[in-house]
Structures are given as structure tokens and as C-alpha cells.
Design a protein around this motif. Structure first.
Motif: not given
Length: 481
Positions: A162-180
């Protein structure tokens, strides 16, 4: 390859004055002052950014993540598909927001999306993640950790697509993670795609949901477990309260201590859809700021139709072509071209057509600034581009194409054109007038010639007569002697 500055003579610029009435004046409002740490406002169909504040700054998305989760899930399941809940609902932090699913329960994917979006269920997110991962891996016994890894890989792949190249996700729900993490700009792209999905866009604007987990599709099957739900949307822009915004149609809230209060919102008015993203904006700031952004966008901008698909944007001359088929080629666009711009800037828009340098005919006449394209050219060949500019800044650029085929000239076509052109000239009004002029000139010329010849004959006759008289005189006198 397109023409450079040295080919500027091949650029046709037209002021689009017809878009506004003469003398119309509009003064834009001042940009709203907002308290969010980062924010962005854009028109949904074009992606035109109207306002931004540190839109590329790294931020934590919290539950706005669930927009991406829903998109990935619907890539693999239809909304009507049924999923049974397992132990994955236990794999969420204790202080998570929950939809309230129970083990062994069967839900439609659409209702899992509802659980994801309306009460912001982290349990719903895990159920969807596991269902997708096990389908992708074709393994119904795939452990949760492996399922989570498969799903987050799909999320990150989707984001990049989608062009969101400055993002990184580590889980499906969004609970806090430094790498999310993500940015306002990237979240805009995700929200834009979510709005295009009918299931997500319908659910996002629901104030509440009451009903069976499988939407009554299993009411005649007593062997499967379902339950009733009564969910209320957390988005105060669409529920009945002091922060409600009449044009709001979603999308998703988010909150963690680290992310602060966040909101991905959409609003529709007079056929225009705006998307606003705010990060770390303490309540009630996210509601107030978002409404202010929407009002600014709706009040100060308008959608301008620059071209419609099939419109002729320019007509260009030809060289080395079959003249029997005409001496010009129409350049057309093959898509609707629209842009959302400040009302006060509408009358300033310009369009510039540039042609491919490899098609340009050589021009050695410094006085002739017209451009011509070399034959042959196939119908619908991409022959150049059209740029729409505001204050010399390109705001839109699309390709232009040949409306018809341009055949190369041959000896036969050239001879045929010569005689055809000659015949048409003779029988045209201009040709008849020319022919009449030639005939009149010819008659006058004949008259002049005749007159000159007549004078010469008369002079000659007179000379002969006088000569005869002189010759007869002496002989007569001689006879008298």
C-alpha cells in the motif's frame, strides 16, 4: 523518454479559466491549530494531502492497527465464512480491550471484523490472525506463535504494498511494542484502502451492533455454539454525544499509554470523503482536532474535474504521414482526472502537454515554432503526458494517447493525395474562384494580343499603301511625257 527544456517549444500551455466565473473571489480560512503530536488530512479518492503536521514522524498506532488486520483477513476469507474460536483468545495481555468471545464459539468473519472494529477486541484480532495463518499454511494445528509470525508477515507485506514503507507491525491488535510503529502518512494509506473495502467501510460507521455471533446463519444447527452480542462503538464522532460529527463515517480509535489517544477518522459531505489521522492527542483533543480538520477541508477546498476519460487535450501536427488521412492527430486521456484544491486556486490551474522526444519531427525552421510528430503511430500508443500545474508546481500528471492511427506516407498515397487535392481545389469555391480568375486573365491576355496584332496589321497596311503611291507616281508622269 520525454522532451527536456531544449524542447520547450513543443509544450502547449492552456489556462483553465473556464473552471470559475470571471471575478469570482474566495479567501481561504486559516489552517486549524491542533494539539495532536502528529496529524494528516487528505481527500480519499485522490489522496491529496490538505494538511499535515509531522506526518512522517514514527508513532505507535495502538488499535488503529486493526484496520490493517481487517484488510489482511478479508484477503483470505469472505465476510460470510465461519470461524471457530480457540485458545488464541487467551494470548492477549490482561488489560486488553475485548469483544468477549468464548472458546468453541462460531462467528462469521464479518462479525469478527465487527468485534475488531466496534468494541476494539484484541481477542477478535487473534482469532482472525490464527484463522488466516492456518489457512495459508494449510495446517489446522499450527501453534499460536507460528500463526502470529505468519500473520504479521502478511501484515507487513500488505503495508508495503500500500506504500506504507515507514511502518512495522508485530501483532494483529496494536498492543504496545517498541517495534510496532507507523506514521500518520502510512496510516492514511491504510485507512484509504480500508474505506475502499465495502465490509470494513460499512462496519466502521455502525454506532452499535446487536445480534447473533454468526448472524443467525446457524440457528438451525444446534451442534455449534453461538452467542448474542451488544457492542457499542468507541468512536465518539459517530455516536450520540457532544463530540458527534454529522458527516463522520468511521473509522477506528486507538489508545495505549505509550501511543496516547489516537484516531483514524473519515467523513463524507456532498460526495467528498476526507480522512483525518491524529496521533497522541489527549481526549477530548482527538475529537475536537479531527472535527476542525474536517471543517477546514470541506469549507476551503473543492473537487475540480480536470479531464474526463476520452477527452481530447491537444491536437498536434504530423510529418511523413499519409495525408489522405489528415494532417493532425488528437491526443486523448484514458482516465478521469480530478483534483481536490483550494477554491481560491481553481482559476490558476494550467495544463501542459509534452510529447515523446523520439516521436518529434526535426524542425530546422527557426520561425516555425509548431511541433509535428513523425509517422507511423499506432492507435492508443502512449505519445506523451499532460501535466496539471498550480504556480508552476505539478499537482497531477497522466499519460496521453493517440486517438487514431497515423500511417506512414507512400509514393502511391502521395500521388493519390496530389490529384485528389487538385480535384478538390478545382471544385471548391476557392478553386472555382481561382479558375474564374485564370479564365478572365486569359481572355484579357488574348484581347491584348489581338489588339497588338491588329495595330501591327494596320501599320503594315498603311506602309504598303504609301509605298504603292510613291511607286506609281513617276510611272504616271513618264506616261504624260
Amino acid at each position: 523518454m520525454f522532451i527536456k527544456t531544449k524542447w520547450s517549444k513543443c509544450i502547449v500551455t492552456l489556462l483553465l479559466c473556464s473552471m470559475v466565473l470571471p471575478g469570482s473571489v474566495f479567501a481561504a480560512e486559516a489552517l486549524p491549530e491542533i494539539t495532536a503530536q502528529t496529524a494528516i488530512l487528505a481527500e480519499a479518492s485522490t489522496g491529496k494531502v490538505i494538511y499535515q503536521k509531522d506526518a512522517d514522524k514514527k508513532m505507535y498506532p495502538a488499535s488503529m492497527t486493526k484496520l490493517l488486520t481487517a484488510l489482511v483477513a478479508l484477503d483470505y476469507f469472505s465476510p460470510e465464512a465461519l470461524v471457530t474460536v480457540g485458545t488464541e483468545i487467551d494470548e492477549i495481555p490482561w488489560d486488553s480491550s475485548k469483544a468477549g468471545h468464548i472458546k468453541g464459539e462460531t462467528l462469521s468473519v464479518k462479525n469478527l471484523i465487527r468485534g475488531l472494529m466496534i468494541p476494539s477486541g484484541n481477542d477478535s484480532a487473534n482469532v482472525l490472525a490464527v484463522a488466516v495463518a492456518r489457512k495459508v499454511e494449510n495446517n489446522e494445528n499450527l501453534p499460536f506463535e507460528e500463526c502470529n509470525n505468519v500473520f504479521i508477515n502478511l501484515m507487513n507485506e500488505k503495508a508495503k504494498a500500500l506504500g506504507a514503507t515507514n511502518s512495522h507491525f508485530t501483532n494483529a491488535h496494536g498492543y504496545h511494542d517498541e517495534n510496532h510503529y507507523t506514521t500518520a502518512q502510512d496510516m492514511l494509506l491504510i485507512a484509504q484502502q480500508a474505506l475502499k473495502n465495502q465490509t470494513i467501510s460499512e462496519i466502521a460507521k455502525e454506532k452499535e451492533y446487536s445480534g447473533d455471533s454468526a448472524e443467525n446463519s446457524l440457528e438451525n444447527n444446534s451442534t455449534l455454539v453461538t452467542q448474542q452480542y451488544n457492542w457499542v462503538n468507541h468512536n465518539l464522532l459517530i455516536t450520540d454525544n457532544e463530540y458527534q460529527y454529522e458527516y463522520a463515517v468511521g473509522l477506528k480509535t486507538g489508545f495505549t499509554d505509550e501511543a496516547g489517544d489516537c484516531l483514524s477518522a473519515a467523513a463524507q459531505k456532498d460526495g467528498i470523503t476526507l480522512i483525518a489521522i491524529v496521533f497522541d492527542d489527549e481526549d477530548p483533543g482527538r475529537w475536537i482536532d479531527t472535527k476542525a480538520l474536517f471543517e477546514y477541508g470541506f469549507n476551503n477546498y473543492e473537487m475540480v474535474e480536470l479531464q474526463k476519460s476520452g477527452d481530447v487535450v491537444d491536437t498536434v501536427g504530423l510529418s511523413g504521414h499519409n495525408r489522405l488521412l489528415g494532417d493532425t492527430l488528437d491526443a486523448v486521456v484514458k482516465e478521469d482526472v480530478k483534483e481536490y484544491i483550494l477554491k481560491e486556486d481553481v482559476g490558476k490551474l494550467q495544463k501542459t502537454v509534452e510529447y515523446r522526444s523520439d516521436l518529434l519531427a526535426e524542425n530546422n525552421n527557426a520561425e516555425d515554432t509548431s511541433i509535428k510528430l513523425n509517422a507511423p503511430i499506432q492507435k492508443e500508443d502512449q505519445i506523451g503526458k499532460i501535466s496539471y500545474k498550480l504556480d508552476n508546481e505539478v499537482i497531477k500528471e497522466v499519460n496521453v494517447f493517440a486517438a487514431t492511427e497515423v500511417q506512414k506516407s507512400t509514393i502511391g498515397s502521395s500521388i493519390k493525395f496530389f490529384f485528389q487535392n487538385l480535384a478538390s481545389n478545382i471544385f471548391s469555391l476557392k478553386g472555382l474562384a481561382t479558375a474564374a480568375g485564370i479564365i478572365v486573365a486569359f481572355v484579357i491576355l488574348i484581347g491584348i494580343v489581338k489588339a497588338i496584332r491588329g495595330r501591327r496589321i494596320r501599320r503594315r497596311s498603311k506602309y504598303i499603301f504609301k509605298s504603292n503611291r510613291r511607286n506609281r507616281g513617276p510611272r504616271m508622269r513618264k506616261r504624260r511625257r
